[in-house]
Enzyme design. Sequence first.
Site, PDB file in Angstrom:
ATOM      1  N   ASP A 273      43.291  23.827  41.880  1.00 31.99           N
ATOM      2  CA  ASP A 273      43.550  25.400  42.405  1.00 31.99           C
ATOM      3  C   ASP A 273      43.051  25.533  43.702  1.00 31.99           C
ATOM      4  OD1 ASP A 273      43.533  27.842  42.580  1.00 31.99           O
ATOM      5  OD2 ASP A 273      42.517  27.781  40.353  1.00 31.99           O
TER       6      ASP A 273
ATOM      7  N   ASP B 219      46.687  30.059  44.758  1.00 33.85           N
ATOM      8  CA  ASP B 219      45.533  32.092  44.683  1.00 33.85           C
ATOM      9  C   ASP B 219      46.272  33.066  44.893  1.00 33.85           C
ATOM     10  OD1 ASP B 219      43.851  33.255  42.803  1.00 33.85           O
ATOM     11  OD2 ASP B 219      43.203  33.324  45.250  1.00 33.85           O
TER      12      ASP B 219
ATOM     13  N   GLU C 212      50.052  31.794  42.042  1.00 33.53           N
ATOM     14  CA  GLU C 212      50.057  33.112  41.486  1.00 33.53           C
ATOM     15  C   GLU C 212      50.458  34.172  42.058  1.00 33.53           C
ATOM     16  OE1 GLU C 212      45.922  35.542  40.870  1.00 33.53           O
ATOM     17  OE2 GLU C 212      45.749  33.926  42.587  1.00 33.53           O
TER      18      GLU C 212
ATOM     19  N   HIS D  24      41.475  33.117  33.411  1.00 33.31           N
ATOM     20  CA  HIS D  24      39.286  32.972  34.748  1.00 33.31           C
ATOM     21  C   HIS D  24      39.785  34.523  34.087  1.00 33.31           C
ATOM     22  CE1 HIS D  24      41.945  32.202  37.551  1.00 33.31           C
ATOM     23  NE2 HIS D  24      40.689  33.010  38.545  1.00 33.31           N
ATOM     24  N   ASP D  25      40.864  35.632  34.834  1.00 29.69           N
ATOM     25  CA  ASP D  25      40.460  36.895  35.174  1.00 29.69           C
ATOM     26  C   ASP D  25      40.696  38.133  34.878  1.00 29.69           C
ATOM     27  OD1 ASP D  25      40.391  35.698  38.326  1.00 29.69           O
ATOM     28  OD2 ASP D  25      41.994  35.539  38.667  1.00 29.69           O
TER      29      ASP D  25
END
Length: 652
Positions: A182, A278, A336, A407-408
Amino acid sequence: MYTLKSKLRDLYRHPVGYDVINKILLQAGLSKGLVENPVIGALPLTFLKRIAGKKLGDGFFDALLALLNQSNDSLDKESFNDKKITPTWWKEAVFYQIYPRSFMDGNGDGVGDLPGIISKLDYLKELGVDALWLSPIYDSPGDDNGYDIRDYQKIDPQFGTMEDFDLLLKELHVRNMRLVMDLVVNHTSDEHRWFQEALKSSESAYRDYYFLRKEPNNWTSFFSGSAWNHYPEKNLWGLHLFSKKQMDLNWENPNLKQDIYQMIRWWLEKGVDGFRLDVINYISKSNGLPDGDSFIGNLMGFTGIEHYFYGPRLHEHLQEMQNEAFTPYQAFSVGETPGIGMKMGKLLTDDSRGELNMMFSFDHLETSGHARFDQYEYDLNYYKSYIMDWMENYADTSWMSLFYDNHDNPRMLSKIDHTLTHRQVLAKMLAMIQMTLKGTPFLYQGQELGMINKDFHEISDFRDVESINKYKELCEKMPEEKAFLRILAGSRDHARTPMQWSAKPGCGFSESVPWIGSDGDELVCNAENQMQDSESVLSFYRELLALRKKTPALIYGEIRFTHKKRKDVLVYTRLLEGETYLIICNLSKKEQKLPGNVPVEEMLVSLESLSEQKGFSEETEFSNERKGLVLCNYPGKTLKQLRAYEGRIYRI
């Protein structure tokens, strides 16, 4: 140059106009057919302003025109749609996202770590995974569970050491697996050395690495409240789009960018295979950070978003980062990109652009008119329309990421079937769709077991800063019980509870009390039991991943949809070099009649005509040899009707 005199259809042909207008329609629960109507499409923007100006406000139109005019990029068919697919490893791979805190605890302290991940690599290899994506493991205060980075080149002690990381990388490569990390470069922790130096003095070389100014604007944070921290001793305000400890970086500073590129190269020199970036589309902000429009803020839930979700120098920054850091190492990148739709997505990911290999778009995670914290039951017919649109209109020179969980977000299984009556077959059907569509599948830990949302009982059960802050904000507007139900519907913590390895205390995840609790679901859903059950969700995933790996048609094959207007049924084929696969899925909990007259020449007869000619009954089992049934998510016999959430794959 776009003005108020421009016609709606001209705005809609622009990639930015197309995505922005569709996002507004989605939020409002309206169909895009409204804009595609030739009469409405011929109307000038002034007409829309006249009839909706009071509701939308002048700022909305100014913001829309500014976004359109800042981009000269176009999507002509010759450039994007007429080129062939270029085979690459990441198009063929199946990725698996690990949330390190919750995957496996190797040292017994209740927190997942790198030794724990290493201990489960054989499990992942047997599952059929080709590449891991790790959520952040860098040194961090942990305000946002690692997405607030204090030191990019140090492993957080709770996860292990750099030696542990090197061993993980070695063990992955020995197994012919890859590692994607990430990359969080929109912001750092306020404890990062750069920010600490930036605060010290106006003469600091790092002062301009961040947005520090005398007065704040009206932007709001994704984690509630103002997007600005006040530092009274310095008479400064600092921008943070996320938590108060996540300070936004100023990508207009060339020295900052070079420091970031050097850091990326350092990891790639170690042998890392790529990065997930991210909120990468937020790195370019409008010059001067102007106030956000109030209507757009109310519509999207965040004031100021029009000034950074697709900023004026985004493409320039991404192209530079690709050239400076990624291309020399042939590294993989997936961004993302919240708020980015299909057309802008092409501009970010087309092979010819040199920006991103892929992106994560999130418009499929909530149905029209809904947001993450709304309580509702997800209708898979929306996903059908969404995926058909992308499959048919996202060019072959752009490659789609396929995912449900991360994860979100809460678990997709729980969104679709609140009663979980059809938990196993639904999990298997979703897997079947994900592994047979055109694109790269991304699994999230526990998805292969059919893990679901957790039964949290009170706000103290949550650990996520977003959920806790939002609960406090909601309690100012509604009773605590109602606010809690909103958090329960959308909390990110549903996906962050321990991986359910066994029915033992601590889910087999840890011998100590885990950092976040579970709810007993591990007693009925765990990897240990499913590995011994040939009909389990885990076994089905293994079959699917093995099928995809050995079947080029399911990766690079052309995709064709039939029965497009039929509700509750999804039908499509994948075709490559004379090999054809037919996928039929029931998207509802009710039985559905099998689609007749499937328009594929290779099929000798439809399933319905077969029943008429052969004296077929509901108990008749189709011959796999005759009809080429490859896989079904129900055990035993296939019937004339499609049962609840039934999915079938045929080789024609």
